[in-house]
Write an enzyme that holds these catalytic residues in place. Structure first.
Site, PDB file in Angstrom:
ATOM      1  N   ASP A 159      12.172 -44.224 -28.269  1.00 56.72           N
ATOM      2  CA  ASP A 159      10.924 -43.987 -29.017  1.00 56.72           C
ATOM      3  C   ASP A 159      11.233 -44.220 -30.499  1.00 56.72           C
ATOM      4  O   ASP A 159      11.035 -45.328 -31.012  1.00 56.72           O
ATOM      5  CB  ASP A 159      10.414 -42.577 -28.731  1.00 56.72           C
ATOM      6  CG  ASP A 159       9.260 -42.167 -29.649  1.00 56.72           C
ATOM      7  OD1 ASP A 159       8.619 -43.054 -30.221  1.00 56.72           O
ATOM      8  OD2 ASP A 159       8.995 -40.947 -29.778  1.00 56.72           O
ATOM      9  N   GLU A 177       1.167 -30.008 -28.966  1.00 60.00           N
ATOM     10  CA  GLU A 177       0.575 -30.886 -27.953  1.00 60.00           C
ATOM     11  C   GLU A 177       0.046 -30.097 -26.766  1.00 60.00           C
ATOM     12  O   GLU A 177      -0.144 -30.650 -25.686  1.00 60.00           O
ATOM     13  CB  GLU A 177       1.592 -31.926 -27.499  1.00 60.00           C
ATOM     14  CG  GLU A 177       2.041 -32.810 -28.649  1.00 60.00           C
ATOM     15  CD  GLU A 177       2.895 -33.978 -28.209  1.00 60.00           C
ATOM     16  OE1 GLU A 177       3.008 -34.240 -27.001  1.00 60.00           O
ATOM     17  OE2 GLU A 177       3.461 -34.632 -29.090  1.00 60.00           O
ATOM     18  N   LYS A 200       3.716 -47.039 -28.583  1.00 56.08           N
ATOM     19  CA  LYS A 200       2.772 -46.299 -29.428  1.00 56.08           C
ATOM     20  C   LYS A 200       2.132 -47.276 -30.408  1.00 56.08           C
ATOM     21  O   LYS A 200       2.806 -47.728 -31.346  1.00 56.08           O
ATOM     22  CB  LYS A 200       3.518 -45.222 -30.226  1.00 56.08           C
ATOM     23  CG  LYS A 200       4.048 -44.056 -29.407  1.00 56.08           C
ATOM     24  CD  LYS A 200       4.951 -43.206 -30.292  1.00 56.08           C
ATOM     25  CE  LYS A 200       5.203 -41.817 -29.725  1.00 56.08           C
ATOM     26  NZ  LYS A 200       6.263 -41.113 -30.496  1.00 56.08           N
ATOM     27  N   GLU A 256      14.147 -39.279 -23.151  1.00 59.72           N
ATOM     28  CA  GLU A 256      13.737 -40.091 -24.302  1.00 59.72           C
ATOM     29  C   GLU A 256      14.577 -39.720 -25.523  1.00 59.72           C
ATOM     30  O   GLU A 256      14.876 -38.538 -25.727  1.00 59.72           O
ATOM     31  CB  GLU A 256      12.248 -39.789 -24.547  1.00 59.72           C
ATOM     32  CG  GLU A 256      11.592 -40.542 -25.672  1.00 59.72           C
ATOM     33  CD  GLU A 256      10.126 -40.100 -25.826  1.00 59.72           C
ATOM     34  OE1 GLU A 256       9.451 -39.807 -24.800  1.00 59.72           O
ATOM     35  OE2 GLU A 256       9.659 -40.031 -26.969  1.00 59.72           O
ATOM     36  N   ARG A 291       0.306 -39.498 -29.802  1.00 59.62           N
ATOM     37  CA  ARG A 291       1.103 -38.875 -30.845  1.00 59.62           C
ATOM     38  C   ARG A 291       0.868 -37.365 -30.826  1.00 59.62           C
ATOM     39  O   ARG A 291      -0.041 -36.872 -30.173  1.00 59.62           O
ATOM     40  CB  ARG A 291       0.746 -39.422 -32.239  1.00 59.62           C
ATOM     41  CG  ARG A 291       0.878 -40.917 -32.409  1.00 59.62           C
ATOM     42  CD  ARG A 291       2.236 -41.472 -32.030  1.00 59.62           C
ATOM     43  NE  ARG A 291       3.386 -40.872 -32.686  1.00 59.62           N
ATOM     44  CZ  ARG A 291       4.158 -41.462 -33.579  1.00 59.62           C
ATOM     45  NH1 ARG A 291       3.898 -42.704 -33.956  1.00 59.62           N
ATOM     46  NH2 ARG A 291       5.221 -40.857 -34.087  1.00 59.62           N
ATOM     47  N   SER A 292       1.686 -36.646 -31.609  1.00 56.16           N
ATOM     48  CA  SER A 292       1.490 -35.185 -31.647  1.00 56.16           C
ATOM     49  C   SER A 292       0.210 -34.818 -32.391  1.00 56.16           C
ATOM     50  O   SER A 292      -0.416 -33.802 -32.110  1.00 56.16           O
ATOM     51  CB  SER A 292       2.706 -34.502 -32.254  1.00 56.16           C
ATOM     52  OG  SER A 292       3.059 -35.112 -33.475  1.00 56.16           O
ATOM     53  N   GLN A 304      12.462 -31.472 -27.937  1.00 55.90           N
ATOM     54  CA  GLN A 304      11.057 -31.505 -28.362  1.00 55.90           C
ATOM     55  C   GLN A 304      10.043 -31.379 -27.219  1.00 55.90           C
ATOM     56  O   GLN A 304       9.077 -30.639 -27.338  1.00 55.90           O
ATOM     57  CB  GLN A 304      10.799 -32.797 -29.133  1.00 55.90           C
ATOM     58  CG  GLN A 304       9.386 -32.925 -29.660  1.00 55.90           C
ATOM     59  CD  GLN A 304       9.186 -34.231 -30.387  1.00 55.90           C
ATOM     60  OE1 GLN A 304       9.619 -34.392 -31.517  1.00 55.90           O
ATOM     61  NE2 GLN A 304       8.542 -35.178 -29.737  1.00 55.90           N
TER      62      GLN A 304
HETATM   63  C1  2PG Z   1       7.115 -38.255 -29.498  1.00 56.01           C
HETATM   64  C2  2PG Z   1       5.728 -37.895 -29.959  1.00 56.01           C
HETATM   65  C3  2PG Z   1       4.904 -37.349 -28.824  1.00 56.01           C
HETATM   66  P1  2PG Z   1       5.282 -37.508 -32.465  1.00 56.01           P
HETATM   67  O1  2PG Z   1       8.110 -37.977 -30.183  1.00 56.01           O
HETATM   68  O2  2PG Z   1       7.265 -38.892 -28.468  1.00 56.01           O
HETATM   69  O3  2PG Z   1       5.529 -36.245 -28.208  1.00 56.01           O
HETATM   70  O4  2PG Z   1       5.759 -37.005 -31.024  1.00 56.01           O
HETATM   71  O5  2PG Z   1       3.892 -38.061 -32.291  1.00 56.01           O
HETATM   72  O6  2PG Z   1       5.320 -36.291 -33.348  1.00 56.01           O
HETATM   73  O7  2PG Z   1       6.229 -38.567 -32.878  1.00 56.01           O
HETATM   74 MG    MG Z   2       9.487 -39.132 -28.771  1.00 51.07          MG
END
Ligand code: 2PG
Ligand code: MG
Length: 448
Positions: free
Chosen positions: A321, A214, A346, A294, A375-376, A172
């Site tokens: 995460d 992003e 987060k 991650e 976040r994305s 990702q």
């Molecule tokens: C992640 C986030 C940021 P998302 O996985 O760490 O890149 O993505 O906000 O879509 O969870």
């Molecule tokens: Mg992540």
């Protein structure tokens, strides 16, 4: 801090619908205190979310592809506002406790995690305003750590993949982190050089599809590993030394392409079991200047996480995460099991500021590294930068160095760096531009 408690009484709270970086509605909360101090915050939204996250409450149905937030707005205006009216905004714990009790669910599904985090953060902003402080300073004073504040080391995306770029690569986030930079400002400058170099090389080779969610380059690679080669080339083309000045950090977001025992790497056209995926990533760590990985395994693959951390956890950050979802209980369990050694923080994964802080404290107690993360789906809201500086968190992840919802955060860090200088708060002998945390705080800075 010399402010009459009465000044911090909540007079009113209102919600409004605003728009995020994916063109979806989201929730903004605005809190007004007696004597007119005011605070505002906007909820962000993820695309690759962990199943254990606080519920992002959406209306469903036809309007806005189901992403409407009318119910979350009503939760603030009709339920939260009357319940918090008259409470002391400077007592964040009591505010968040009231929110949690009012919601009454384990996953924040009644009020909505989006309604709750927007309110919780807006209250903190309003209290800081009452004290005539920036949020970072307000939080830093409460920390009472006796430590000079510093700027976090940025983790910045160069290529976006997975759920953020139509799956053109399975991994990702391909990010860089300026491990050799002297200051926060220099870390950003070096990263911009790498981004520009990558952009040029990609265009020359016809591998560029635009930008991902992003702001990172939306790449067209033949396989996932090619992106790592390109990153190394871009770091070199920017005149930097891979592994010394600039290192690589990855978010595999493995829950997106597999679960325990079966991981489908579409770009590589192969399916791996947990051991094989771990082996592939360990091999990458051996051959590329990688300092952090991650979610190497899917959120339910604890055994895989433990195996991977056992293999490389002394040298690199293994970050949870989706695996940890900013949850105190999960962080403690992961520490006990040695299933990772760092956590992404987060606020909207858990729904209130106090619970976010509690997760950070659990991480510190466990000896885990911590990375505050956007976040994305984002907006101009810069609260997370203030949390990172105010709480003394070592790292910050915001996406790329393009697009205003990303640069809003990086730029806020530059302003805070200047403010630290004005206030004489930079530590002795530190460079202007915002000191970064000492290298010894990272596994890669410990020499083994
Ligand atoms: C992640 C986030 C940021 P998302 O996985 O760490 O890149 O993505 O906000 O879509 O969870
Ligand atoms: Mg992540």
């Amino acid at each position: 801090m010399g402010v009459n408690k009465n000044n911090c009484k909540i007079k009113s709270i209102r919600a409004r619908q605003v728009w995020d970086s994916r063109g979806r509605p989201t929730v903004e909360a605005e809190v007004l205190l007696n004597y007119n101090a005011r605070g505002r915050a906007i909820a962000p939204a993820g695309a690759s979310t962990g199943t254990g996250e606080a519920v992002d409450r959406r209306d469903g149905g036809e309007a806005f592809g189901g992403f409407g937030v009318k119910k979350a707005l009503a939760a603030i205006n009709e339920d939260i506002a009357p319940a918090l009216k008259g409470l002391n905004a400077a007592n964040q714990d009591a505010i968040d406790k009231a929110l949690i009790e009012l919601d009454g669910t384990a996953d924040k599904s009644r009020l909505g995690g989006n309604a709750m985090i927007a309110t919780s953060l807006a209250v903190a902003h309003a209290a800081a305003a009452a004290y005539k402080m920036a949020l970072w300073q307000y939080l830093h004073e409460q920390e009472n750590s006796g430590q000079a504040p510093f700027l976090p080391l940025p983790e910045i995306q160069i290529f976006g993949g997975g759920a953020h770029a139509g799956g053109r690569v399975d991994v990702q986030d391909y990010m860089v982190t300026a491990t050799g930079a002297e200051t926060y400002a220099q870390a950003l400058e070096w990263t911009a050089d790498v981004y520009r170099a990558a952009s040029r090389l990609m265009a020359e080779e016809g591998r560029l599809h635009g930008v991902a969610d992003e702001g990172g380059l939306w790449p067209d690679f033949d396989d996932n590993e090619q992106a790592l080669d390109m990153l190394v080339r871009a770091i070199e083309a920017a005149g930097l030394k891979p592994g010394q000045d600039m290192a690589i950090s990855l978010d595999i977001a493995a829950s997106q392409f597999g679960s325990k025992g079966r991981y489908r790497l579409a770009r590589d056209d192969r399916t791996l079991n947990s051991d094989e995926l771990s082996g592939m990533l360990v091999d990458w760590v051996e051959r590329y200047p990688i300092v952090a990985i991650e979610d190497p395994m899917a959120e339910g693959d604890k055994e895989g996480m433990v195996r991977f951390t056992w293999a490389v956890g002394k040298r690199v950050q293994v970050i949870g995460d989706d695996f940890l979802v900013t949850s105190v209980g999960r962080i403690r369990a992961a520490a006990r099991d040695k299933a990772c050694n760092a956590v992404l923080i987060k606020p909207n994964q858990v729904g209130t500021l106090s619970e976010t802080k509690a997760a950070l404290e659990a991480a510190r107690k466990a000896g885990f590294g911590a990375i505050v993360s956007a976040r994305s789906g984002e907006t101009e809201d810069v609260s997370i930068v203030h949390l990172a500086v105010g709480w003394g968190v070592e790292q910050l992840k915001v996406g790329s160095i393009t697009r205003a919802e990303r640069t809003a955060k990086w730029n806020e860090g530059l302003r805070i760096a200047d403010q630290l200088k004005e206030m004489g708060l930079e530590g002795e002998g530190q460079q202007p531009g915002g000191a970064l945390p000492p290298r010894s705080r990272f596994p890669w800075g410990k020499g083994g």
